[in-house]
Design a protein around this motif. Sequence first.
Motif, PDB file in Angstrom:
ATOM      1  N   MET A  32       6.780   9.349  -0.173  1.00 14.82           N
ATOM      2  CA  MET A  32       7.654  10.240   0.583  1.00 14.82           C
ATOM      3  C   MET A  32       7.709   9.722   1.206  1.00 14.82           C
ATOM      4  SD  MET A  32       7.388  13.356  -1.071  1.00 14.82           S
ATOM      5  CE  MET A  32       7.422  12.321  -2.027  1.00 14.82           C
ATOM      6  N   SER A  33       8.176   8.483   1.763  1.00 14.27           N
ATOM      7  CA  SER A  33       9.035   7.239   2.947  1.00 14.27           C
ATOM      8  C   SER A  33      10.680   6.918   2.541  1.00 14.27           C
ATOM      9  CB  SER A  33       8.198   6.659   3.808  1.00 14.27           C
ATOM     10  OG  SER A  33       7.646   6.056   2.358  1.00 14.27           O
ATOM     11  N   THR A  73       0.499  11.402   2.974  1.00 13.60           N
ATOM     12  CA  THR A  73      -1.277  10.720   2.698  1.00 13.60           C
ATOM     13  C   THR A  73      -1.249  11.182   4.206  1.00 13.60           C
ATOM     14  OG1 THR A  73      -0.886   8.680   2.777  1.00 13.60           O
ATOM     15  CG2 THR A  73      -1.758  10.156   0.881  1.00 13.60           C
ATOM     16  N   GLY A 124       1.102   5.672   0.148  1.00 14.00           N
ATOM     17  CA  GLY A 124       0.469   6.835  -0.006  1.00 14.00           C
ATOM     18  C   GLY A 124       0.305   7.934  -0.875  1.00 14.00           C
ATOM     19  N   ASN A 151       1.254  -6.177   2.624  1.00 11.30           N
ATOM     20  CA  ASN A 151       2.193  -4.966   3.169  1.00 11.30           C
ATOM     21  C   ASN A 151       3.758  -6.434   3.521  1.00 11.30           C
ATOM     22  OD1 ASN A 151       1.869  -2.455   2.166  1.00 11.30           O
ATOM     23  ND2 ASN A 151       2.345  -2.420   3.766  1.00 11.30           N
ATOM     24  N   SER A 193       6.169  17.441   5.083  1.00 12.05           N
ATOM     25  CA  SER A 193       5.638  16.737   3.831  1.00 12.05           C
ATOM     26  C   SER A 193       4.782  16.255   3.266  1.00 12.05           C
ATOM     27  CB  SER A 193       6.644  15.260   3.393  1.00 12.05           C
ATOM     28  OG  SER A 193       5.906  14.680   4.536  1.00 12.05           O
ATOM     29  N   VAL A 239       0.420  -1.492   0.130  1.00  8.85           N
ATOM     30  CA  VAL A 239      -0.165  -0.288  -0.272  1.00  8.85           C
ATOM     31  C   VAL A 239       0.454   1.219   0.053  1.00  8.85           C
ATOM     32  CG1 VAL A 239      -2.327   1.202   0.998  1.00  8.85           C
ATOM     33  CG2 VAL A 239      -1.344  -1.205   1.764  1.00  8.85           C
ATOM     34  N   VAL A 263       5.680  13.500  12.770  1.00 10.88           N
ATOM     35  CA  VAL A 263       5.691  14.072  14.042  1.00 10.88           C
ATOM     36  C   VAL A 263       5.863  15.675  13.031  1.00 10.88           C
ATOM     37  CG1 VAL A 263       6.279  13.174  15.788  1.00 10.88           C
ATOM     38  CG2 VAL A 263       8.095  13.986  13.811  1.00 10.88           C
ATOM     39  N   THR A 264       5.648  16.583  13.038  1.00 12.34           N
ATOM     40  CA  THR A 264       5.930  17.485  13.561  1.00 12.34           C
ATOM     41  C   THR A 264       4.842  18.711  13.785  1.00 12.34           C
ATOM     42  OG1 THR A 264       7.608  17.568  11.399  1.00 12.34           O
ATOM     43  CG2 THR A 264       6.459  19.740  11.084  1.00 12.34           C
TER      44      THR A 264
HETATM   45  C1  LIG Z   1      10.751  16.233   2.159  1.00  7.82           C
HETATM   46  C2  LIG Z   1      10.444  15.340   3.321  1.00  7.82           C
HETATM   47  C3  LIG Z   1       9.767  15.943   4.479  1.00  7.82           C
HETATM   48  C4  LIG Z   1       9.246  15.171   5.451  1.00  7.82           C
HETATM   49  N1  LIG Z   1       8.703  15.268   6.953  1.00  7.82           N
HETATM   50  C5  LIG Z   1       8.462  14.685   7.584  1.00  7.82           C
HETATM   51  C6  LIG Z   1       8.214  15.214   8.970  1.00  7.82           C
HETATM   52  O1  LIG Z   1       7.817  16.525   8.847  1.00  7.82           O
HETATM   53  N2  LIG Z   1       7.289  14.737  10.342  1.00  7.82           N
HETATM   54  C7  LIG Z   1       7.834  13.584  10.031  1.00  7.82           C
HETATM   55  O2  LIG Z   1       7.598  12.693  11.100  1.00  7.82           O
HETATM   56  N3  LIG Z   1       8.145  12.650   8.511  1.00  7.82           N
HETATM   57  C8  LIG Z   1       8.417  13.987   7.342  1.00  7.82           C
HETATM   58  N4  LIG Z   1       9.080  12.686   6.372  1.00  7.82           N
HETATM   59  C9  LIG Z   1       8.821  11.094   6.437  1.00  7.82           C
HETATM   60  C10 LIG Z   1       7.320  11.011   5.360  1.00  7.82           C
HETATM   61  O3  LIG Z   1       6.536  11.782   4.566  1.00  7.82           O
HETATM   62  C11 LIG Z   1       5.912  10.835   6.794  1.00  7.82           C
HETATM   63  O4  LIG Z   1       6.761  10.095   7.061  1.00  7.82           O
HETATM   64  C12 LIG Z   1       4.645  10.601   5.836  1.00  7.82           C
HETATM   65  O5  LIG Z   1       3.967  10.570   7.402  1.00  7.82           O
HETATM   66  C13 LIG Z   1       4.510   9.774   4.477  1.00  7.82           C
HETATM   67  O6  LIG Z   1       3.284   9.720   4.286  1.00  7.82           O
HETATM   68  P1  LIG Z   1       3.232   9.046   2.816  1.00  7.82           P
HETATM   69  O7  LIG Z   1       1.429   9.067   2.800  1.00  7.82           O
HETATM   70  O8  LIG Z   1       4.075   9.401   1.937  1.00  7.82           O
HETATM   71  O9  LIG Z   1       3.262   7.054   3.360  1.00  7.82           O
HETATM   72  P2  LIG Z   1       3.799   6.650   2.431  1.00  7.82           P
HETATM   73  O10 LIG Z   1       5.650   6.440   2.128  1.00  7.82           O
HETATM   74  O11 LIG Z   1       3.243   5.902   0.893  1.00  7.82           O
HETATM   75  O12 LIG Z   1       3.578   5.534   2.983  1.00  7.82           O
HETATM   76  C14 LIG Z   1       4.168   5.075   4.499  1.00  7.82           C
HETATM   77  C15 LIG Z   1       3.589   3.860   4.386  1.00  7.82           C
HETATM   78  O13 LIG Z   1       2.211   3.941   5.781  1.00  7.82           O
HETATM   79  C16 LIG Z   1       1.522   2.777   4.308  1.00  7.82           C
HETATM   80  N5  LIG Z   1       0.533   3.152   3.994  1.00  7.82           N
HETATM   81  C17 LIG Z   1       0.308   4.461   4.029  1.00  7.82           C
HETATM   82  N6  LIG Z   1      -1.189   4.552   3.293  1.00  7.82           N
HETATM   83  C18 LIG Z   1      -1.301   3.512   3.813  1.00  7.82           C
HETATM   84  C19 LIG Z   1      -3.314   2.852   3.880  1.00  7.82           C
HETATM   85  N7  LIG Z   1      -4.357   4.382   3.221  1.00  7.82           N
HETATM   86  N8  LIG Z   1      -3.262   2.175   4.728  1.00  7.82           N
HETATM   87  C20 LIG Z   1      -2.724   1.497   5.081  1.00  7.82           C
HETATM   88  N9  LIG Z   1      -1.188   1.695   5.067  1.00  7.82           N
HETATM   89  C21 LIG Z   1      -0.779   2.758   4.258  1.00  7.82           C
HETATM   90  C22 LIG Z   1       2.526   2.133   3.392  1.00  7.82           C
HETATM   91  O14 LIG Z   1       1.940   1.051   3.426  1.00  7.82           O
HETATM   92  C23 LIG Z   1       3.861   2.648   4.247  1.00  7.82           C
HETATM   93  O15 LIG Z   1       4.271   0.856   5.133  1.00  7.82           O
HETATM   94  C24 LIG Z   1       9.099  13.739   5.588  1.00  7.82           C
HETATM   95  C25 LIG Z   1       9.461  12.930   4.106  1.00  7.82           C
HETATM   96  C26 LIG Z   1       9.811  13.741   3.247  1.00  7.82           C
HETATM   97  C27 LIG Z   1      10.897  12.719   1.904  1.00  7.82           C
END
Ligand SMILES: Cc1cc2nc3c(=O)[nH]c(=O)nc-3n(C[C@H](O)[C@H](O)[C@H](O)COP(=O)(O)OP(=O)(O)OC[C@H]3O[C@@H](n4cnc5c(N)ncnc54)[C@H](O)[C@@H]3O)c2cc1C
Length: 527
Positions: free
Chosen positions: A80-81, A148, A77, A521, A143, A75, A158-159
């Motif tokens: 961004m990880s 999402t 979102g 997953n 991010s 899965v 966090v943030t």
């Molecule tokens: C430039 C940048 C800035 C960032 N800033 C921060 C910050 O300020 N604080 C912080 O904590 N992190 C930060 N991050 C890390 C990351 O972006 C965050 O943790 C963010 O919450 C990830 O969300 P995503 O939607 O991109 O999840 P994804 O990376 O797509 O997925 C993350 C995990 O969640 C699971 N997942 C996603 N959606 C679902 C769903 N609907 N149901 C079940 N599982 C799901 C995925 O399988 C995966 O295991 C940053 C990263 C970048 C690149």
Amino acid sequence: MRRDSPGADGAALIDALIEAVGPEHAATSEEARELASQDVYRSVEMPLAVVSPGSTQEVQAVLRACHAHATATFVRGGGMSYTDAFLPDRERSIVLDTGRLNAVREINAHDLYATVEAGCTWSAVDAELAEHGLRSVFWGPMSGRLSTVGGAMSQGAVTFGSGRHGPSVSAALGLEVVLGDGSVLVTGSGGQPEHSSFFREYGPDLTGLFCGDAGALGVKTAVTLKLEPRPAAGEGLSFSFDDFSQLVEATRRVSRSGLATEVFGAETELIRQAAGRAELKQDARNLFTIMRAASGPVQALRKGLRVVMGGRRFLNASKYLLNFLTEGADAAELRMNLRRIRRAVGDRGIEVANTMAEYARAAPFPAPMIVSPTGRRLLPLHAIVPFSGAVGLHEEYLQYVEGIRGECEEKSVQAFVVYSTSARAGFLWEVVIYWDDEWLSYHRRYLPEEMKGVASEGRANPEGRELVERMRVDLIELMYRHGAVHLQIGRAYPYARDRDPGALELLRSVKRQVDPSGLINPGALGI
Ligand SMILES: Cc1cc2nc3c(=O)[nH]c(=O)nc-3n(C[C@H](O)[C@H](O)[C@H](O)COP(=O)(O)OP(=O)(O)OC[C@H]3O[C@@H](n4cnc5c(N)ncnc54)[C@H](O)[C@@H]3O)c2cc1C
């Protein structure tokens, strides 16, 4: 492994997926599959297809199809990880992209909750709530322009709001989750007929069970968020430090007071390097953003002047920079909070121009920097430790990097420390490793407009890449020795290692219950 043909059963699966979501939302092109096999850090296996369901029913249909064809679902979102969290680790897999689950289902301004679909970005949710004078108590990671609500609930972030409320999951009142067999469950008070979703702590916390699961226990399709009124006034303060232990103590004191809504900082050298390439034009644009975000013209002018006068001089000062943001119901409360934060920091740090703090307040969801401002690749690795453990962790880290300093220079690898907090409970310490290297298609695709023409792709640097991977493994070990815990566990941090056997078995039995074939997953959390 790259494959051109999905095979007979793979073709039947793809037909079933097309039936579930429609042909335009089931991508099988090499380009789409390659992109879905990558995160900020690296690439693993290519999935057979990338599907984007647009409703809970479509998610159910996708999971049923995968179940019937014994195919794993990863899965994604916002993607961004950087902890292999959604990366397929096997050939027989699909990526389920939640991007089309982007509706705001309900905003209840009276009872202070909102139910949004899991693929909504934090910036979109915040913009919509702002129209009602509201926000989520945790309102996003940096991010959040692309990441999402479902991603943050699944892995913890966090943030914004974390200084007071802790990680993202503190904002979850209830969830809608599709399980491995395609059935749906609802947690929180909304799980009973004629009950609204306003309350989480009713009986055992099933919402908590699915939060931070790294997506291992099902697909979240909707999240109910706890809301609060947007504050009338806010301001940031910045301090510089030469001594890391003084910085930790100042952070501890401010966190204990509960006054800071956000706490973040970095080694000054990192900020200096990041700021170095920007031009006067960019500074002016930042200044404009800050002034626009101020609540009145006089305040805007005052803030603007302070930033101009402070300019970038604060970057020449000392080793570490730390920012606190705070808020108040009115100007008087804000002034009092600022005074109390200054008092809590005391003479441990020197107050400097609050350029960085004000910019973060004015533009909370900046262009996500998936590479450095100059285009270097990056990998963040974080640890949350109690305040009492932060200095020991940092000191051992300094010894570690000193030991590999020559190799880092030779291979164009650099590391910097940034930090934050999780409410009163913990000090969040993060190393960001930068290195020169070529980009993945991920970086080309998600490079923000603002960075185009500024950041440029490097040449392939396999030696540097190998060193970064070694550092990743070593630093995770170092963190474990210091009793660190983690958000974003994915497949990177040792959550299951040496864990209490009873607790681990309970979690594994939950996994068997909600995902009997182990196809959602797989490998996430290490369970
Ligand atoms: C430039 C940048 C800035 C960032 N800033 C921060 C910050 O300020 N604080 C912080 O904590 N992190 C930060 N991050 C890390 C990351 O972006 C965050 O943790 C963010 O919450 C990830 O969300 P995503 O939607 O991109 O999840 P994804 O990376 O797509 O997925 C993350 C995990 O969640 C699971 N997942 C996603 N959606 C679902 C769903 N609907 N149901 C079940 N599982 C799901 C995925 O399988 C995966 O295991 C940053 C990263 C970048 C690149």
